[in-house]
Design a protein around this motif. Structure first.
Motif, short mmCIF file in Angstrom:
data_model
loop_
_atom_site.label_atom_id
_atom_site.label_comp_id
_atom_site.label_asym_id
_atom_site.label_seq_id
_atom_site.Cartn_x
_atom_site.Cartn_y
_atom_site.Cartn_z
N MET A 289 0.82 -1.22 0.00
CA MET A 289 0.00 0.00 0.00
C MET A 289 0.85 1.26 0.00
O MET A 289 0.35 2.36 -0.19
N GLY A 290 2.13 1.14 0.25
CA GLY A 290 2.98 2.32 0.30
C GLY A 290 2.70 3.16 1.53
O GLY A 290 2.11 2.71 2.51
N PHE B 38 4.87 6.29 10.53
CA PHE B 38 6.01 7.19 10.36
C PHE B 38 5.55 8.63 10.53
O PHE B 38 4.58 9.06 9.91
N THR C 31 12.11 18.78 0.92
CA THR C 31 12.52 17.46 1.39
C THR C 31 11.77 17.11 2.66
O THR C 31 11.70 17.89 3.59
N PHE D 34 11.96 11.82 7.71
CA PHE D 34 11.16 10.84 8.41
C PHE D 34 11.80 10.42 9.73
O PHE D 34 13.03 10.43 9.87
N GLY D 35 10.94 10.01 10.65
CA GLY D 35 11.41 9.33 11.84
C GLY D 35 11.70 7.88 11.54
O GLY D 35 11.56 7.42 10.39
N GLU D 36 12.09 7.14 12.58
CA GLU D 36 12.50 5.75 12.39
C GLU D 36 11.32 4.78 12.35
O GLU D 36 11.50 3.62 12.05
N TRP E 208 6.21 0.64 15.38
CA TRP E 208 5.51 -0.59 15.00
C TRP E 208 4.39 -0.84 15.99
O TRP E 208 4.65 -1.04 17.18
N TYR F 139 13.01 8.34 -2.76
CA TYR F 139 13.43 8.05 -1.40
C TYR F 139 13.89 6.60 -1.34
O TYR F 139 13.36 5.73 -2.03
N GLN G 60 14.54 3.39 1.35
CA GLN G 60 14.16 2.92 2.68
C GLN G 60 14.77 1.56 2.94
O GLN G 60 14.42 0.58 2.28
N ARG H 224 13.27 -1.77 8.18
CA ARG H 224 12.99 -1.33 9.55
C ARG H 224 13.55 0.08 9.84
O ARG H 224 13.88 0.41 10.98
N LYS H 225 13.63 0.89 8.77
CA LYS H 225 14.07 2.28 8.92
C LYS H 225 13.07 3.20 8.23
O LYS H 225 12.23 2.75 7.43
N GLY H 226 13.18 4.50 8.50
CA GLY H 226 12.37 5.47 7.79
C GLY H 226 12.97 5.79 6.43
O GLY H 226 14.18 5.64 6.22
N PRO H 227 12.15 6.23 5.48
CA PRO H 227 12.67 6.62 4.15
C PRO H 227 13.59 7.83 4.26
O PRO H 227 13.40 8.70 5.12
N LEU I 4 15.66 10.82 1.66
CA LEU I 4 15.74 11.36 0.31
C LEU I 4 17.01 10.92 -0.38
O LEU I 4 18.11 11.03 0.16
N LEU J 16 11.14 4.46 -3.15
CA LEU J 16 9.83 5.08 -3.31
C LEU J 16 9.95 6.34 -4.15
O LEU J 16 10.77 7.21 -3.85
N PHE K 299 3.34 9.58 -2.36
CA PHE K 299 4.32 8.53 -2.58
C PHE K 299 3.76 7.39 -3.41
O PHE K 299 2.57 7.06 -3.30
N ALA L 98 4.01 3.19 -4.18
CA ALA L 98 3.98 2.06 -3.24
C ALA L 98 5.37 1.57 -2.86
O ALA L 98 5.53 0.89 -1.86
#
Lengths: 114, 111
Positions: free
Chosen positions: A41-42, A90, A102, A105-107, A110, B36, B38, B41-44, B46, B88, B101, B103
């Motif tokens: 789903m992105g 996120f 730009t 994002f955070g980490e 979950w 981007y 990714q 288990r991390k954030g995207p 740039l 992405l 974004f 998928a």
């Protein structure tokens, strides 16, 4: 060198429980976002804010609420968690358009709802 | 119709291969085009950023935008196992608040 910080990183909830995800950014960004990411789903936008005290709905806002009482913080609340809200969340921030586009994002957080 | 379409893959290539990742978008008003990366288990983060049409190169990476066909591409030359990640694509209107974004395409580069 913190950038965007999310807490908690992992959480398991029972159906019907409530919780709040906290996002903090130290870049003095105007815009902040909450996304959820699901397989295939992105990234889908839940809510966003274009400044302190403002919030707006994104693509999938149902079941979530947000608040931006301080410029550096953006809170995402689940009032009554449902299994469909199991996802990776996120938080992100961006300067206003004049300063760049730009997104940072955070980490990720979950969340599992059982 | 989604505003940005991207094949989720996965795409598996041998080390050293040239990788081509693509997206299509529906609205000609988009002016900013981004890629981007990714890791698991991390954030995207740039990777590349392009305004309007044309190419942009950064080391082994080239971003290409063809506004006439509403097509966005990312090329990776001499791919490395460390390039294994989800990529992405993203688009934004001038003055827009919301980045949209795709998928994401999952890429595996085998040593």
């Amino acid at each position: 060198n913190a950038g965007v910080t999310q807490t908690p990183k992992f959480r398991v909830l029972k159906t019907g429980q409530s919780m709040t995800l906290l996002c903090a950014q130290d870049m003095n960004h105007e815009y902040m976002y909450w996304y959820r990411q699901d397989p295939g789903m992105g990234l889908r936008l839940i809510h966003y804010s274009v400044g302190e005290g403002t919030t707006a709905k994104g693509e999938v806002p149902d079941g979530y609420n947000v608040s931006r009482l301080k410029k550096q913080n953006f809170l995402l609340g689940l009032e009554s968690a449902a299994p469909s809200q199991t996802s990776v969340y996120f938080c992100a921030s961006r300067a206003d358009g004049r300063s760049g586009n730009t997104i940072y994002f955070g980490e990720g957080s979950w969340l599992t709802v059982v | 119709q989604k505003e940005v379409e991207q094949d989720p893959g996965p795409l598996s290539v041998p080390e050293g291969a040239i990788v081509s990742l693509n997206c299509t978008y529906s609205n000609s008003a988009f002016q900013y085009f981004m890629w981007y990366r990714q890791y698991s288990r991390k954030g995207p983060e740039l990777l590349m950023y392009t305004y309007s049409s044309g190419n942009k190169e950064d080391g082994r990476f080239t971003a290409q935008v063809d506004k006439s066909s509403k097509y966005i591409s990312l090329f990776i030359r001499d791919s490395q196992p460390s390039d294994s990640a989800t990529y992405l694509c993203a688009v934004l209107y001038t003055g827009g608040f919301k980045t949209i974004f795709g998928a994401g395409t999952r890429l595996f580069v085998k040593a």
